[in-house]
Design an enzyme around this catalytic site. Structure first.
Site, mmCIF file in Angstrom:
data_model
loop_
_atom_site.group_PDB
_atom_site.id
_atom_site.type_symbol
_atom_site.label_atom_id
_atom_site.label_comp_id
_atom_site.label_asym_id
_atom_site.label_seq_id
_atom_site.Cartn_x
_atom_site.Cartn_y
_atom_site.Cartn_z
ATOM 1 N N ASN A 158 -7.213 2.065 5.671
ATOM 2 C CA ASN A 158 -6.785 0.813 5.049
ATOM 3 C C ASN A 158 -6.919 -0.394 5.982
ATOM 4 O O ASN A 158 -5.973 -1.173 6.155
ATOM 5 C CB ASN A 158 -5.331 0.949 4.588
ATOM 6 C CG ASN A 158 -5.177 0.709 3.090
ATOM 7 O OD1 ASN A 158 -5.995 0.033 2.483
ATOM 8 N ND2 ASN A 158 -4.136 1.272 2.517
ATOM 9 N N ASN B 219 2.954 1.693 -3.137
ATOM 10 C CA ASN B 219 2.063 2.068 -4.241
ATOM 11 C C ASN B 219 1.822 3.576 -4.256
ATOM 12 O O ASN B 219 1.844 4.222 -5.313
ATOM 13 C CB ASN B 219 0.714 1.361 -4.107
ATOM 14 C CG ASN B 219 0.796 -0.141 -4.294
ATOM 15 O OD1 ASN B 219 1.784 -0.677 -4.762
ATOM 16 N ND2 ASN B 219 -0.267 -0.830 -3.901
ATOM 17 N N GLY C 293 -5.339 -1.617 -5.519
ATOM 18 C CA GLY C 293 -4.373 -0.529 -5.670
ATOM 19 C C GLY C 293 -5.002 0.786 -6.085
ATOM 20 O O GLY C 293 -4.336 1.828 -6.067
ATOM 21 N N ALA C 294 -6.281 0.768 -6.457
ATOM 22 C CA ALA C 294 -6.937 2.001 -6.902
ATOM 23 C C ALA C 294 -6.993 3.035 -5.783
ATOM 24 O O ALA C 294 -6.822 4.237 -6.022
ATOM 25 C CB ALA C 294 -8.341 1.695 -7.409
ATOM 26 N N GLY C 295 -7.236 2.573 -4.549
ATOM 27 C CA GLY C 295 -7.271 3.508 -3.427
ATOM 28 C C GLY C 295 -5.928 4.173 -3.192
ATOM 29 O O GLY C 295 -5.866 5.354 -2.821
ATOM 30 N N ASP C 296 -4.844 3.445 -3.410
ATOM 31 C CA ASP C 296 -3.508 4.013 -3.242
ATOM 32 C C ASP C 296 -3.229 5.051 -4.322
ATOM 33 O O ASP C 296 -2.641 6.106 -4.050
ATOM 34 C CB ASP C 296 -2.453 2.907 -3.300
ATOM 35 C CG ASP C 296 -2.672 1.832 -2.255
ATOM 36 O OD1 ASP C 296 -3.125 2.166 -1.141
ATOM 37 O OD2 ASP C 296 -2.398 0.657 -2.548
ATOM 38 N N ARG D 185 2.434 -13.483 5.111
ATOM 39 C CA ARG D 185 3.301 -12.455 5.691
ATOM 40 C C ARG D 185 3.600 -12.684 7.169
ATOM 41 O O ARG D 185 4.317 -11.890 7.773
ATOM 42 C CB ARG D 185 2.659 -11.079 5.495
ATOM 43 C CG ARG D 185 1.422 -10.862 6.329
ATOM 44 C CD ARG D 185 0.546 -9.710 5.878
ATOM 45 N NE ARG D 185 1.232 -8.499 5.536
ATOM 46 C CZ ARG D 185 0.608 -7.418 5.028
ATOM 47 N NH1 ARG D 185 -0.697 -7.448 4.829
ATOM 48 N NH2 ARG D 185 1.278 -6.336 4.730
ATOM 49 N N ALA E 217 0.813 -1.218 0.000
ATOM 50 C CA ALA E 217 0.000 0.000 0.000
ATOM 51 C C ALA E 217 0.846 1.267 0.000
ATOM 52 O O ALA E 217 0.623 2.192 -0.788
ATOM 53 C CB ALA E 217 -0.943 -0.007 1.204
ATOM 54 N N GLU E 218 1.829 1.333 0.894
ATOM 55 C CA GLU E 218 2.604 2.571 1.028
ATOM 56 C C GLU E 218 3.528 2.799 -0.168
ATOM 57 O O GLU E 218 3.653 3.921 -0.656
ATOM 58 C CB GLU E 218 3.417 2.542 2.327
ATOM 59 C CG GLU E 218 2.560 2.511 3.588
ATOM 60 C CD GLU E 218 2.178 1.103 4.019
ATOM 61 O OE1 GLU E 218 1.540 0.967 5.074
ATOM 62 O OE2 GLU E 218 2.516 0.132 3.289
#
Length: 325
Positions: A175, A48, A263-266, A115, A45-46
């Site tokens: 997120n 991106n 990834g659209a939100g990022d 993860r 996220a970050e």
């Protein structure tokens, strides 16, 4: 053993930190039980957001941990190739994390995460370089890193405290990922971060998680009023709404043929922050952010389709139809 590697520049306008993982996605529609071809990449996220900002002309830096393995090298190489200031900690005692994206149908995408105990989850306050945050204009953090582990949460808290002490503005994308923590645990942590941010991004459910008992708009308005901050309620294809004090600014989204929405939100966050740093109005920030999110959805990958300014101009010139309200 931990070692820091970096492609460093003196300062960045935006810095961010978090786990970036190797990413495997199916090349065809169908279950992982049956597909035969996979593509390898990276995503986080970050990072991106950082890539999105860099492509839009805003110098950005990313800090994170990877394993001493080929996938960790892949992460570092890809991010450096995007001209980011990469502060990469290599942890030989843990592997690079992995996520797998599956398109089981043409209308659905699911993501599996591997993860637990990863190098990225072992990020700690000691990994933040001296002056790296203090020399920036904006620190961007997300709820993912705050929930992935105790040490990562401590790292985010340290970064936020340092940013506030230095007068660096803080951007926070809620997120929320239910796989990392249930709502009872996550709620208080995410509220703590939202209460310290200058810009808060989130969807409807996320706003309600931060301010329980209210609907999404009421929750966003409450967060904005309590801290004189900008709260951006993301509505996906329907656009977005910004709450500032008693003001409400809306912008419609765009109708596009989406092939991958992850990834659209990022990309949206990158568009909004870049426009803010360019000195644009709130309405103009929303227009750019919505365009970035829409463009990202039109290609595969978490960040590969993140646009440059020329891409946004071409998209606008093509007169994509706004969603009718």
């Amino acid at each position: 053993m931990r070692a820091s590697l970096g492609s460093e520049r003196p300062s960045n306008r935006v810095v961010t930190l978090g786990e970036t993982m190797a990413l495997v996605r199916t090349r065809e529609i169908g279950s992982l039980r049956h597909v035969t071809e996979l593509a390898l990449g990276i995503g986080g996220a970050e990072s991106n957001v950082a890539i999105g900002l860099q492509r839009l002309g805003i110098d950005a830096g990313w800090l994170g941990c990877v394993g001493d393995d080929a996938l960790g090298e892949r992460v570092a190489r890809e991010l450096r190739a995007e001209a980011l200031d990469v502060r990469c900690v290599v942890d030989s005692a843990a592997p690079t994390g992995l996520m797998v994206k599956e398109r089981s149908t043409s209308a659905s995408t699911s993501v599996l995460y591997y993860r637990s105990g990863s190098a990225g989850s072992r990020l700690s306050p000691a990994d933040i370089p001296s002056g790296w945050i203090e020399d920036a204009e904006v620190l961007h953090v997300s709820g993912i890193t705050a929930l992935v582990s105790e040490s990562a949460r401590a790292c985010v808290s340290e970064a936020v405290d340092r940013a506030r002490a230095a007068g660096v503005r803080i951007s926070f994308d809620i997120n929320y990922r239910s796989a990392l923590a249930d709502t009872d645990v996550a709620g208080s942590i995410l509220r703590w971060l939202a209460d310290r941010a200058d810009f808060v991004f989130g969807g409807a459910d996320e706003m309600q998680l931060v301010r329980p008992g209210l609907n999404a708009s009421e929750a966003a308005r409450a967060i904005a009023r309590e801290g004189r901050r900008e709260v951006i309620l993301k509505r996906g294809a329907e656009g977005a709404t910004v709450f500032i004090d008693d003001s409400v600014i809306e912008a419609p989204g765009f109708i596009v043929e989406a092939v991958d929405t992850v990834g659209a939100g990022d990309a949206f966050v990158a568009g909004y922050l870049s426009a803010m740093l360019d000195g644009l109005s709130v309405s103009e920030r929303l227009q750019r952010a919505n365009a970035c999110g829409a463009l990202l959805c039109m290609s595969y990958g978490d960040w590969e389709g993140s646009p440059r300014r020329a891409d946004i101009e071409r998209f606008r010139d093509a007169a994509a139809d706004p969603v009718t309200r």
